[in-house]
Design a protein around this motif. Structure first.
Motif, PDB file in Angstrom:
ATOM      1  N   ASN A  37      50.634  23.668 -14.562  1.00 41.92           N
ATOM      2  CA  ASN A  37      52.132  24.098 -13.934  1.00 41.92           C
ATOM      3  C   ASN A  37      51.887  24.851 -12.658  1.00 41.92           C
ATOM      4  OD1 ASN A  37      53.197  23.148 -16.650  1.00 41.92           O
ATOM      5  ND2 ASN A  37      52.379  25.120 -17.277  1.00 41.92           N
ATOM      6  N   HIS A  38      52.758  25.192 -12.079  1.00 40.22           N
ATOM      7  CA  HIS A  38      53.068  25.936 -10.719  1.00 40.22           C
ATOM      8  C   HIS A  38      52.495  27.459 -11.132  1.00 40.22           C
ATOM      9  CE1 HIS A  38      54.972  23.019  -8.556  1.00 40.22           C
ATOM     10  NE2 HIS A  38      55.991  22.796  -9.200  1.00 40.22           N
ATOM     11  N   GLY A  49      48.212  30.476 -10.200  1.00 38.22           N
ATOM     12  CA  GLY A  49      49.253  29.558  -9.693  1.00 38.22           C
ATOM     13  C   GLY A  49      48.920  28.965  -8.476  1.00 38.22           C
ATOM     14  N   ASN A  50      49.850  28.311  -7.815  1.00 40.84           N
ATOM     15  CA  ASN A  50      49.703  27.614  -6.548  1.00 40.84           C
ATOM     16  C   ASN A  50      50.490  27.943  -5.765  1.00 40.84           C
ATOM     17  OD1 ASN A  50      52.269  26.283  -7.297  1.00 40.84           O
ATOM     18  ND2 ASN A  50      51.438  24.392  -7.949  1.00 40.84           N
ATOM     19  N   TYR A  52      53.315  26.741  -4.096  1.00 40.33           N
ATOM     20  CA  TYR A  52      54.751  26.427  -4.363  1.00 40.33           C
ATOM     21  C   TYR A  52      55.442  27.457  -5.308  1.00 40.33           C
ATOM     22  CZ  TYR A  52      58.898  24.424  -6.508  1.00 40.33           C
ATOM     23  OH  TYR A  52      60.323  24.161  -6.869  1.00 40.33           O
ATOM     24  N   MET A  53      54.452  28.153  -6.158  1.00 37.76           N
ATOM     25  CA  MET A  53      55.048  29.476  -6.936  1.00 37.76           C
ATOM     26  C   MET A  53      55.064  30.500  -6.003  1.00 37.76           C
ATOM     27  SD  MET A  53      56.526  29.857  -9.698  1.00 37.76           S
ATOM     28  CE  MET A  53      57.247  31.403 -10.194  1.00 37.76           C
ATOM     29  N   HIS A 129      46.815  33.151  -6.504  1.00 34.53           N
ATOM     30  CA  HIS A 129      47.193  32.005  -6.086  1.00 34.53           C
ATOM     31  C   HIS A 129      46.378  31.722  -5.068  1.00 34.53           C
ATOM     32  CE1 HIS A 129      49.517  32.069  -2.361  1.00 34.53           C
ATOM     33  NE2 HIS A 129      49.716  33.377  -2.714  1.00 34.53           N
TER      34      HIS A 129
END
Length: 190
Positions: A37-38, A49-50, A52-53, A129
């Motif tokens: 997921n993000h 996470g990445n 985007y998040m 991230h």
């Protein structure tokens, strides 16, 4: 190879906990879930996470994030800063490149200390991230579990993979193998 017990008493899935090689680790990383997921909670109050998040301030607020560790600080897609997150979130940036030749090991202890201090703060939650959330940031989370929770590299990978697909590049895996060996020697000498 048979199954081995780690220092935590858990089975190490046919990989010697003390001395895995790159190919064994990559085989292990290819197993199981191959998506993520993000953002995923991979350890209590530790989210991986990445980018985007990382740009979703409202989403981070909803998760209760109080600390951010950006493992791609200053890169085109991941320009985090204290200004972006405001006064309610503490920010720590690591200007790492996702290249096998990049020396990520110099960030293992400072980043682990930052994560540990964040998680030692009552009510704190940390978001770690990079661009995709599978190599640079995952490497730093693995190092944290190894340094502060006495996980072997194999056990750390298995723990994170319970919640998120990760795939550190070969250079980072080599550096984590070196860290694993140093920590194993240190624990044997204590």
């Amino acid at each position: 190879m048979g199954s081995h017990k780690s220092s935590n008493g858990e089975n190490c899935l046919s990989i010697p906990c003390e001395s895995p090689n790159i190919e064994q680790l990559e085989d292990m990383l290819h197993e199981g879930q191959l998506s993520c997921n993000h953002v995923d909670e991979v350890w209590p109050n530790l989210f991986l996470g990445n980018m985007y998040m990382s740009h979703d301030r409202y989403g981070l607020w909803r998760l209760g994030i109080t600390h951010v560790l950006n493992a791609a600080h200053g890169k085109m897609c991941c320009k985090g800063s204290d200004d972006f997150y405001g006064t309610t979130v503490k920010y720590y940036g690591v200007a790492a490149n996702d290249l096998p030749t990049f020396d990520m090991s110099v960030f293992f202890y400072p980043s682990s200390k930052y994560i540990h201090q964040a998680l030692s703060t009552a009510g704190a939650k940390i978001f770690v991230h990079c661009a995709v959330g599978v190599s640079r940031s995952a490497t730093l989370v693995l190092a944290y579990l190894m340094i502060y929770h006495d996980y072997t590299l194999v056990d750390a990978i298995q723990k994170v993979k319970e919640k998120r697909w990760i795939f550190p590049n070969r250079g980072f895996l080599r550096q984590l193998i070196t860290l694993n060996s140093k920590l194993q020697r240190k624990s044997q000498n204590e």
